[in-house]
Design a protein around this motif. Sequence first.
Motif, PDB file in Angstrom:
ATOM      1  N   SER A 127       0.832  -1.208   0.000  1.00 24.48           N
ATOM      2  CA  SER A 127       0.000   0.000   0.000  1.00 24.48           C
ATOM      3  C   SER A 127       0.863   1.253   0.000  1.00 24.48           C
ATOM      4  O   SER A 127       2.029   1.239   0.391  1.00 24.48           O
ATOM      5  CB  SER A 127      -0.939   0.010   1.205  1.00 24.48           C
ATOM      6  OG  SER A 127      -0.201   0.068   2.407  1.00 24.48           O
ATOM      7  N   PHE A 128       0.224   2.340  -0.438  1.00 23.18           N
ATOM      8  CA  PHE A 128       0.839   3.657  -0.437  1.00 23.18           C
ATOM      9  C   PHE A 128      -0.214   4.647   0.028  1.00 23.18           C
ATOM     10  O   PHE A 128      -1.356   4.608  -0.433  1.00 23.18           O
ATOM     11  CB  PHE A 128       1.315   4.050  -1.837  1.00 23.18           C
ATOM     12  CG  PHE A 128       1.776   5.476  -1.915  1.00 23.18           C
ATOM     13  CD1 PHE A 128       3.052   5.832  -1.528  1.00 23.18           C
ATOM     14  CD2 PHE A 128       0.908   6.475  -2.344  1.00 23.18           C
ATOM     15  CE1 PHE A 128       3.466   7.166  -1.576  1.00 23.18           C
ATOM     16  CE2 PHE A 128       1.310   7.802  -2.395  1.00 23.18           C
ATOM     17  CZ  PHE A 128       2.590   8.146  -2.009  1.00 23.18           C
ATOM     18  N   VAL A 129       0.180   5.539   0.930  1.00 22.94           N
ATOM     19  CA  VAL A 129      -0.686   6.615   1.384  1.00 22.94           C
ATOM     20  C   VAL A 129       0.015   7.930   1.080  1.00 22.94           C
ATOM     21  O   VAL A 129       1.145   8.152   1.518  1.00 22.94           O
ATOM     22  CB  VAL A 129      -0.984   6.521   2.899  1.00 22.94           C
ATOM     23  CG1 VAL A 129      -1.835   7.695   3.348  1.00 22.94           C
ATOM     24  CG2 VAL A 129      -1.642   5.196   3.245  1.00 22.94           C
ATOM     25  N   GLY A 130      -0.647   8.794   0.323  1.00 23.91           N
ATOM     26  CA  GLY A 130      -0.114  10.119   0.024  1.00 23.91           C
ATOM     27  C   GLY A 130      -0.733  11.149   0.949  1.00 23.91           C
ATOM     28  O   GLY A 130      -1.933  11.084   1.235  1.00 23.91           O
ATOM     29  N   LEU A 131       0.082  12.082   1.423  1.00 25.96           N
ATOM     30  CA  LEU A 131      -0.335  13.112   2.376  1.00 25.96           C
ATOM     31  C   LEU A 131      -0.066  14.507   1.814  1.00 25.96           C
ATOM     32  O   LEU A 131       0.836  14.692   0.995  1.00 25.96           O
ATOM     33  CB  LEU A 131       0.438  12.963   3.690  1.00 25.96           C
ATOM     34  CG  LEU A 131       0.427  11.589   4.344  1.00 25.96           C
ATOM     35  CD1 LEU A 131       1.413  11.554   5.507  1.00 25.96           C
ATOM     36  CD2 LEU A 131      -0.968  11.254   4.806  1.00 25.96           C
ATOM     37  N   VAL A 132      -0.797  15.482   2.296  1.00 25.86           N
ATOM     38  CA  VAL A 132      -0.565  16.882   1.920  1.00 25.86           C
ATOM     39  C   VAL A 132       0.665  17.373   2.687  1.00 25.86           C
ATOM     40  O   VAL A 132       0.728  17.275   3.914  1.00 25.86           O
ATOM     41  CB  VAL A 132      -1.785  17.770   2.265  1.00 25.86           C
ATOM     42  CG1 VAL A 132      -1.497  19.229   1.914  1.00 25.86           C
ATOM     43  CG2 VAL A 132      -3.039  17.279   1.562  1.00 25.86           C
ATOM     44  N   ARG A 133       1.637  17.910   1.932  1.00 29.76           N
ATOM     45  CA  ARG A 133       2.831  18.499   2.553  1.00 29.76           C
ATOM     46  C   ARG A 133       2.583  19.974   2.853  1.00 29.76           C
ATOM     47  O   ARG A 133       1.730  20.606   2.220  1.00 29.76           O
ATOM     48  CB  ARG A 133       4.030  18.385   1.606  1.00 29.76           C
ATOM     49  CG  ARG A 133       4.524  16.988   1.389  1.00 29.76           C
ATOM     50  CD  ARG A 133       5.756  16.996   0.482  1.00 29.76           C
ATOM     51  NE  ARG A 133       5.566  17.738  -0.749  1.00 29.76           N
ATOM     52  CZ  ARG A 133       5.136  17.217  -1.881  1.00 29.76           C
ATOM     53  NH1 ARG A 133       4.824  15.949  -1.957  1.00 29.76           N
ATOM     54  NH2 ARG A 133       5.005  17.976  -2.963  1.00 29.76           N
ATOM     55  N   SER A 178      -0.908  17.561   6.212  1.00 26.38           N
ATOM     56  CA  SER A 178      -1.040  16.320   6.986  1.00 26.38           C
ATOM     57  C   SER A 178      -2.292  15.523   6.648  1.00 26.38           C
ATOM     58  O   SER A 178      -2.408  14.379   7.068  1.00 26.38           O
ATOM     59  CB  SER A 178      -0.963  16.547   8.496  1.00 26.38           C
ATOM     60  OG  SER A 178       0.282  17.100   8.839  1.00 26.38           O
ATOM     61  N   ASP A 179      -3.244  16.097   5.895  1.00 27.59           N
ATOM     62  CA  ASP A 179      -4.410  15.320   5.472  1.00 27.59           C
ATOM     63  C   ASP A 179      -3.978  14.220   4.509  1.00 27.59           C
ATOM     64  O   ASP A 179      -3.049  14.397   3.716  1.00 27.59           O
ATOM     65  CB  ASP A 179      -5.433  16.207   4.750  1.00 27.59           C
ATOM     66  CG  ASP A 179      -6.301  17.029   5.684  1.00 27.59           C
ATOM     67  OD1 ASP A 179      -6.245  16.821   6.911  1.00 27.59           O
ATOM     68  OD2 ASP A 179      -7.041  17.895   5.166  1.00 27.59           O
ATOM     69  N   GLN A 180      -4.688  13.117   4.563  1.00 26.01           N
ATOM     70  CA  GLN A 180      -4.484  12.041   3.598  1.00 26.01           C
ATOM     71  C   GLN A 180      -5.130  12.437   2.272  1.00 26.01           C
ATOM     72  O   GLN A 180      -6.230  12.978   2.265  1.00 26.01           O
ATOM     73  CB  GLN A 180      -5.123  10.740   4.094  1.00 26.01           C
ATOM     74  CG  GLN A 180      -4.525  10.256   5.394  1.00 26.01           C
ATOM     75  CD  GLN A 180      -5.174   8.982   5.885  1.00 26.01           C
ATOM     76  OE1 GLN A 180      -4.473   8.031   6.138  1.00 26.01           O
ATOM     77  NE2 GLN A 180      -6.492   8.932   6.005  1.00 26.01           N
ATOM     78  N   ILE A 181      -4.421  12.147   1.174  1.00 30.32           N
ATOM     79  CA  ILE A 181      -4.947  12.442  -0.157  1.00 30.32           C
ATOM     80  C   ILE A 181      -5.366  11.153  -0.856  1.00 30.32           C
ATOM     81  O   ILE A 181      -6.435  11.079  -1.437  1.00 30.32           O
ATOM     82  CB  ILE A 181      -3.897  13.139  -1.045  1.00 30.32           C
ATOM     83  CG1 ILE A 181      -3.379  14.406  -0.413  1.00 30.32           C
ATOM     84  CG2 ILE A 181      -4.475  13.413  -2.433  1.00 30.32           C
ATOM     85  CD1 ILE A 181      -2.193  14.998  -1.152  1.00 30.32           C
TER      86      ILE A 181
END
Length: 154
Positions: free
Chosen positions: A31-37, A89-92
């Motif tokens: 899995s991959f989780v992308g976050l707001v930088r 920090s929100d998940q995208i």
Amino acid sequence: MRISVQEADFDVGSELAALRRGNPQIGALASFVGLVRDTNDGAGVCEMTLEHYPGMTEQALAEIVAEARRRWAIIDALVIHRVGRLVPSDQIVLVAVAGAHRGEAFAACEFIMDYLKTRAPFWKREVTPAGARWVDARDADDQAAERWREPGAD
């Protein structure tokens, strides 16, 4: 296969548990989780807004996952991509792939993410201390996706 484009956040643990639930053939989850930088291209980011074309976006994501299934022997896949207003920090995005073996799951997960970044119709607008700006496609994303191009493909 499950594709979701949504404003609501998601729970990674619950989503991964649902993906593998009760299937004894699954030996690997990648899995991959992308976050707001909070920074991008040297500027602070206060918030961002992701826009898309409903229907078209889901179709593009489904085609990307179908291509991954054609290339690798994966059992199942999940793509959740958020739209709307997001803050650092929100998940995208969550991309998850279930397979019998880790190699197939890792490769398919990375392929889906690379193609999602270059072929899915999303538009990103960031708010920085200097004002709002649209984010252009990145050459690095195109280069990452290019490594998956099959010989003889256009």
